[in-house]
Design a protein around this motif. Sequence first.
Motif, PDB file in Angstrom:
ATOM      1  N   GLY A  26      -0.690   1.399  10.793  1.00 46.66           N
ATOM      2  CA  GLY A  26       0.233   1.601   9.692  1.00 46.66           C
ATOM      3  C   GLY A  26       0.360   0.355   8.827  1.00 46.66           C
ATOM      4  O   GLY A  26      -0.104  -0.723   9.188  1.00 46.66           O
ATOM      5  N   GLY A  27       0.985   0.524   7.687  1.00 45.60           N
ATOM      6  CA  GLY A  27       1.207  -0.598   6.788  1.00 45.60           C
ATOM      7  C   GLY A  27       0.045  -0.869   5.857  1.00 45.60           C
ATOM      8  O   GLY A  27      -0.907  -0.094   5.791  1.00 45.60           O
ATOM      9  N   PRO A  28       0.097  -1.991   5.157  1.00 46.31           N
ATOM     10  CA  PRO A  28      -0.894  -2.266   4.118  1.00 46.31           C
ATOM     11  C   PRO A  28      -2.255  -2.722   4.632  1.00 46.31           C
ATOM     12  O   PRO A  28      -3.242  -2.604   3.925  1.00 46.31           O
ATOM     13  CB  PRO A  28      -0.230  -3.373   3.292  1.00 46.31           C
ATOM     14  N   TYR A  29      -2.324  -3.243   5.861  1.00 46.79           N
ATOM     15  CA  TYR A  29      -3.603  -3.722   6.368  1.00 46.79           C
ATOM     16  C   TYR A  29      -4.525  -2.538   6.658  1.00 46.79           C
ATOM     17  O   TYR A  29      -4.161  -1.620   7.371  1.00 46.79           O
ATOM     18  CB  TYR A  29      -3.415  -4.549   7.644  1.00 46.79           C
ATOM     19  N   LYS A  60       2.571   6.114  24.583  1.00 48.31           N
ATOM     20  CA  LYS A  60       3.820   6.809  24.258  1.00 48.31           C
ATOM     21  C   LYS A  60       4.506   6.171  23.043  1.00 48.31           C
ATOM     22  O   LYS A  60       4.942   6.877  22.127  1.00 48.31           O
ATOM     23  CB  LYS A  60       4.755   6.799  25.480  1.00 48.31           C
ATOM     24  N   GLU A  61       4.578   4.847  23.019  1.00 50.24           N
ATOM     25  CA  GLU A  61       5.245   4.161  21.908  1.00 50.24           C
ATOM     26  C   GLU A  61       4.521   4.364  20.576  1.00 50.24           C
ATOM     27  O   GLU A  61       5.155   4.554  19.547  1.00 50.24           O
ATOM     28  CB  GLU A  61       5.330   2.652  22.181  1.00 50.24           C
ATOM     29  N   GLU A  62       3.194   4.314  20.609  1.00 48.07           N
ATOM     30  CA  GLU A  62       2.435   4.347  19.360  1.00 48.07           C
ATOM     31  C   GLU A  62       2.122   5.745  18.858  1.00 48.07           C
ATOM     32  O   GLU A  62       1.835   5.921  17.675  1.00 48.07           O
ATOM     33  CB  GLU A  62       1.145   3.539  19.499  1.00 48.07           C
ATOM     34  N   ASN A 105       6.257   4.086  16.955  1.00 50.85           N
ATOM     35  CA  ASN A 105       7.340   3.117  16.834  1.00 50.85           C
ATOM     36  C   ASN A 105       7.106   2.264  15.585  1.00 50.85           C
ATOM     37  O   ASN A 105       6.029   2.282  14.994  1.00 50.85           O
ATOM     38  CB  ASN A 105       7.446   2.263  18.096  1.00 50.85           C
ATOM     39  N   MET A 106       8.103   1.522  15.179  1.00 52.01           N
ATOM     40  CA  MET A 106       8.021   0.691  13.985  1.00 52.01           C
ATOM     41  C   MET A 106       7.861  -0.773  14.388  1.00 52.01           C
ATOM     42  O   MET A 106       8.271  -1.179  15.477  1.00 52.01           O
ATOM     43  CB  MET A 106       9.282   0.861  13.136  1.00 52.01           C
ATOM     44  N   ILE A 119       7.999  -6.737   6.149  1.00 56.60           N
ATOM     45  CA  ILE A 119       8.272  -5.334   5.874  1.00 56.60           C
ATOM     46  C   ILE A 119       8.197  -4.577   7.193  1.00 56.60           C
ATOM     47  O   ILE A 119       7.561  -5.026   8.144  1.00 56.60           O
ATOM     48  CB  ILE A 119       7.298  -4.729   4.835  1.00 56.60           C
ATOM     49  N   ARG A 120       8.842  -3.440   7.256  1.00 55.11           N
ATOM     50  CA  ARG A 120       8.860  -2.602   8.461  1.00 55.11           C
ATOM     51  C   ARG A 120       7.909  -1.430   8.248  1.00 55.11           C
ATOM     52  O   ARG A 120       8.035  -0.702   7.256  1.00 55.11           O
ATOM     53  CB  ARG A 120      10.281  -2.122   8.725  1.00 55.11           C
TER      54      ARG A 120
END
Length: 154
Positions: A26-29, A60-62, A105-106, A119-120
Amino acid sequence: MRAKSAGILLYRFKDGKIQFLVCHTGGPYGRRSDKDSWSIPKGGIEEGEDTLDAATRELKEETGIGSDEYGDLFYLGVAKQSRKDVYAYGAKFLSDDDDPNIVSNMTNIEWPRGSGKTIRVPEIDRGEFVSEKVAKYRLIRGQKDLIDLLIKKI
């Protein structure tokens, strides 16, 4: 000393062909890339934690995928990434028809790099079951061999 993490490569059979779950960060990368930028669900091993326990926790988390959604885990080996060793396990995803609804998860990341601002973002923004060819195209270089290791084990 190299960092250590643990993860699980899920597989399933659909229409008689094997597929593998690969996940996009996730995110910009890596948001504009497909080749060599996906991963198996994996993450860091906590102090005193067993690699298998870390792998199941990270899955589980991801992804939100729990142990009731896959079969028995088996050890694949260690994937050597540029700065870390990934202790990898394999397991069969129990649903051959449905793609999992990825719920990650974040995490906080620095963006833009070097700015000091955070950033989250979700650790994983999507996951897909794909063919062997697509998995080897998408997975980061250090994890591509896990596909062959899993095929040999099953």
